[in-house]
Each structure stands twice: as C-alpha cells, then as structure tokens.
Design an enzyme around this catalytic site. Structure first.
Site, PDB file in Angstrom:
ATOM      1  N   CYS A 306      50.346  26.909  45.280  1.00  0.00           N
ATOM      2  CA  CYS A 306      51.654  26.972  45.934  1.00  0.00           C
ATOM      3  C   CYS A 306      51.682  26.186  47.236  1.00  0.00           C
ATOM      4  O   CYS A 306      52.742  25.733  47.668  1.00  0.00           O
ATOM      5  CB  CYS A 306      52.068  28.421  46.170  1.00  0.00           C
ATOM      6  SG  CYS A 306      50.909  29.360  47.184  1.00  0.00           S
ATOM      7  N   GLU A 480      51.017  37.824  54.049  1.00  0.00           N
ATOM      8  CA  GLU A 480      49.803  38.451  53.544  1.00  0.00           C
ATOM      9  C   GLU A 480      48.641  37.863  54.322  1.00  0.00           C
ATOM     10  O   GLU A 480      48.440  36.656  54.333  1.00  0.00           O
ATOM     11  CB  GLU A 480      49.642  38.202  52.040  1.00  0.00           C
ATOM     12  CG  GLU A 480      50.707  38.916  51.214  1.00  0.00           C
ATOM     13  CD  GLU A 480      50.505  38.771  49.718  1.00  0.00           C
ATOM     14  OE1 GLU A 480      49.886  37.766  49.316  1.00  0.00           O
ATOM     15  OE2 GLU A 480      50.959  39.646  48.970  1.00  0.00           O
TER      16      GLU A 480
END
Length: 499
Positions: A306, A480
């Site tokens: 990503c 995260e």
C-alpha cells in the site's frame, strides 16, 4: 530510450523443487473460544500457490453460527480481559513475541507458498512483527488517565481511559502476518478482545498467529479467527451490537463500504486504505543512491504494497541520470518461485492482478508512454509478471491515476516544485510519500505541502513499532503503531465526585 527486455535476467521457474525444508503446507482452521476447528461439514475454499497455480490446502469457512459464537466468546472474554493486570497482558504479549521468533522460518515458508513473496521477505515480515508485540506490551502498561484540578476543594475530577470492547478486525493478504499482528497488538494490549477475519487467499499466517497466542496463554475468547465470504462475514460482525470497534486494512472501495456499515451503527473505526505514493527527486538529490534504493523498494512483494512508490517525479536536470541508474538496478531483479535461492521477486498473489497489470501497460502504450522494461507476464505457470518501468506517462493514463498494486512504475520529469506538488496532491490518496533532496529548504517545503499521512525524506522509515502508520484523504484515518495506535481502542470516561 528503446525498450529493454529483462527476461534474459530471470531464472527458470522450478516450482517443483525448493531449497527449503518446509515442503508441506500448514493445516488450516477456525479458532473460536480457544478451540481450533477443522473442516468437518463446513464449506471450504481451496488455497492456491500463486507460484505454481496448484491447490495446496483447504480453508474451512465459518457459518453464521460460528461467527455468532466467536462474537459471544469475545464479549464474554472481554469482561475478564479488561480487568486483567496490564503486567499480565504484557507478559503474554512478550511470550508471543518470543514464539514468533522461534517459528519465523516455518511461518515464512508457508507465507511464501500461499502469498508468493520470496522467503527472505516472508521471514523478515514475521521477525519484524515480534517487535510490535514487545513495544505494545510495554506501552500497554502506560495507558494513563489524569486528574483535573477542580474548582471546588470538595470535588475530585478524573479522566479514565478504558478499553472499548470487542473489536472486529479485517486484515489483508499482502502482508498477512504483519498487518494482522498490528491490530492484535494494540487491541490486546489495550484490554480489548478480537474477532479477526484474515485473508482467505493467504491464511497460513493467521492460523500461525492463533497458535502462537494460544501457546502463550492468551485466555480463550480473547482472540477468535473466522473465515468466509468477505461480504457475509463483515456484515454479520459489523451489525452485531456486541462489536464496538472496526479495524480494516485494504482497498479504498471496500473500506468505504465497511465504513458506511459501521457508521450506521456509530462504531469506532480505524481505516488503513490504499495509496498511490508519489516520489519527488530533486536536482540536488544524491541521484544514484535514490535510484538504487527506489528500485528495490518499489518491487518488494512484487509491488503489492500500500505504501509502494508508484508515481515518480524526477526533476529534469537529473532525469536521464536517474533513469539510467534505475533501469540498471531493476534489471538485477530475479523473478522466480519464492522458495528458490536467489529469487528477489516472486509472483503476484492473484491471477486477476496479472491481467490488471497487463491492462495498465496497454493503457500506457495507448497514451503514448514508453515501456522501458518489462511489460508482459512471464513463465507458463504461476502469476509472474516482469518488473515494468513506464517512462513519461501522461496524467491521463490509468497508471498515474489508479493504484496499480503490482510491479509497475511510471516516471515523469518535472521542472518546478509548484507544479510537481500540485500533481503529487492531485489524487484523492494520501498514505505514503517520498522525497529525495539535499536541500533543507526543499525538504521543509515539500514535507509541509505534501498531502500524505507519512513523508519519507532520503530514506524509508515507516516500519518501526513506535511510529504512527496511517493516511489522510481517501487513504483512511487512524493510526496503527506509535502511541496513537491505542486511540481507536480506548474510550475516555470523565468521573467527577463530590466528597
């Protein structure tokens, strides 16, 4: 520049023989309330090795009653786990980290077999994940509230941070171990319990995680693993009144759909969605170093990352130098089966991704771009595609507008920073970005003006557990990693008491 073929640099595919002792694939299970559950009478999905196209395992799908049982188990366990001492939770996470390191090679072999990445990348993914558990084990002991001085001496005011409850987590196939573990580390350290739906295409890493936490003494129900048709599983989990938090890593369209479902239920969310990372290489950059670093970083995991750098903008004064060095480095990439020694890029995880990358190439050619390297699938079996470099694609091409999620990159020249910043920010994505410059002025200006959740200047620094990982715009919200990772798993409670 004329088209260059790299096929002569690629090793023959030898899918039937490997240099790894792990020749058999992992057994696959559901994991509910501390119990590993096999196929029995359930529907199954064949797990396919993307390097050979052969089925290597059968994955049991959860039915509606399995999912309901998993949620009930997580809810029941939450009543105990949230009251458990942070020191006990920390100890369990540390034990799990130690087991990860012990089992890293076996887990990595199985990841290579169902996901495709080279063994050294798979093992590195597993080993690096242990640090995330250890970091969260420590930070989970420091989730502090505060005391607010009251306006009356007879009043005591405190702020508490408490675990939100049962979390439904959805993790992707490209980094099956690491991405799932990031969610589990934050949730469990905060005192939450989890129902995790991992990737059906590359499930071995998730089953390995369940075994690791099971063997580390995590109480039954704190972690539950379910598999199934993604839309069916996600709908049942999100609609359950017992689920209080959603964490998703994946594509923008799916993320928006899940966010709409969760929003209708007023549920907390962390969304780490797709990107289309720009790279800006300035005239004053260390060009050779930048080209060398970007060649290997772009094609790791066959570009299925990503945060993969995908849109290269190189200032015109160093454009030719950059292209020459970059092509030389890409030609060194050795594509083959991930368990073969010396392979540096494996197959794509899905056959549909091969067809999609072919479409990107066709579209680029139709818009007048030059295919300098690659541009075609390779080998008769498996999902192999040559590392592909496209020169001067216009901003009308799919490559410069849609995340390719594969081994293809577009490189265009630019003249002024104003124009390149506008182009870098033109798309709705905002996950990762990369800058190469030796100018402090350029570094400060570009880092301030790039619309991205993460900006890397002259290196790649997004992996450590202590840093927040997340995006802006269509790339999602929440982080995260870092202390920010706990924000999505905690609620704030204000208590005021008259003595």
């Amino acid at each position: 520049m004329t088209e260059v073929s790299i096929l002569t640099n690629l090793s023959p595919l030898a899918a039937e023989s490997t240099n790894s002792p792990a020749a058999t694939y992992a057994d696959l299970h559901l994991y509910i309330d501390g119990e590993f559950i096999g196929v029995q009478q359930r529907r199954t999905l064949s797990v396919v090795d993307p390097g050979t196209g052969q089925a290597i395992g059968e994955l049991p799908f959860a039915d509606a009653s399995d999912i309901a049982r998993a949620v009930d188990a997580a809810h029941r366990a939450f009543g105990v786990w949230k009251r458990e001492s942070p020191l006990v939770r920390s100890d369990i996470l540390r034990k799990a980290a130690a087991l990860i390191r012990e089992r890293a090679h076996e887990i990595g072999c199985h990841i290579t077999m169902d996901q495709g990445k080279p063994l050294h990348e798979a093992v590195a993914e597993v080993i690096s994940s242990a640090e995330h558990l250890e970091w969260h084990a420590e930070e989970g002991r420091r989730i502090y509230g505060r005391v607010i001085p009251a306006r009356s001496p007879d009043v005591q005011q405190t702020v508490l941070r408490e675990p939100i409850g049962v979390c439904a987590a959805f993790s992707p196939w490209n980094f099956p171990f690491n991405q799932a573990l990031r969610k589990l580390a934050a949730a469990l350290a905060a005192g939450c319990t989890v129902v995790l739906k991992g990737p059906e295409e590359s499930p071995s890493a998730i089953v390995a995680l369940a075994r690791i936490f099971h063997d580390s003494g995590l109480p039954p129900g704190c972690l539950n693993i379910v598999w199934g048709v993604p839309s069916e599983v996600s709908a049942q989990l999100i609609e359950s009144p017992l689920v209080r938090k959603i964490s998703f890593t994946g594509s923008v369209p799916v993320g928006k759909h899940l966010a709409a479902l969760a929003g209708a239920q007023m549920k907390r969310m962390t969304m780490e969605l797709g990107g289309h990372a720009p790279v800006i290489v300035c005239n004053d950059a260390d060009v050779e170093r930048a080209a060398t670093m970007l060649a290997s970083y772009k094609f790791r995991n066959a570009g299925q990352v990503c945060v993969s750098p995908t849109r290269f903008f190189v200032q015109r004064g160093v454009y030719e130098r950059f292209i020459d060095r970059y092509l030389d480095e890409v030609k060194k990439i050795r594509v083959g089966y991930g368990l073969e020694r010396g392979v540096t890029m494996g197959p794509l995880a899905h056959g549909r991704r091969v067809a999609e990358i072919e479409n990107f190439v066709v579209d680029a050619k139709e818009h007048g771009a030059e295919i300098a390297l690659g541009g075609a699938r390779i080998y008769p079996a498996g999902n192999y595609f040559a590392p592909t470099v496209v020169l001067a694609p216009s901003n009308q091409t799919r490559l410069m507008n849609e995340e390719p999620f594969g081994p293809i990159v577009g490189i265009v020249p630019f003249d002024e920073l104003d124009a390149v910043l506008a182009e870098a920010n033109r798309l709705p994505f905002g996950l990762a970005s990369y800058v190469f410059t030796t100018s402090i002025h350029n570094a400060h200006r570009i880092s301030r003006e790039l619309e991205a959740g993460m900006v890397n200047i002259n290196h790649f620094g997004m992996g450590p557990a202590e840093i927040p990982f997340g995006g802006v715009k269509d790339s999602g919200f929440g982080s995260e990693g870092g202390t920010e990772s706990f924000d999505g798993y905690l609620v704030t409670k204000f208590v005021t008491q008259l003595n």
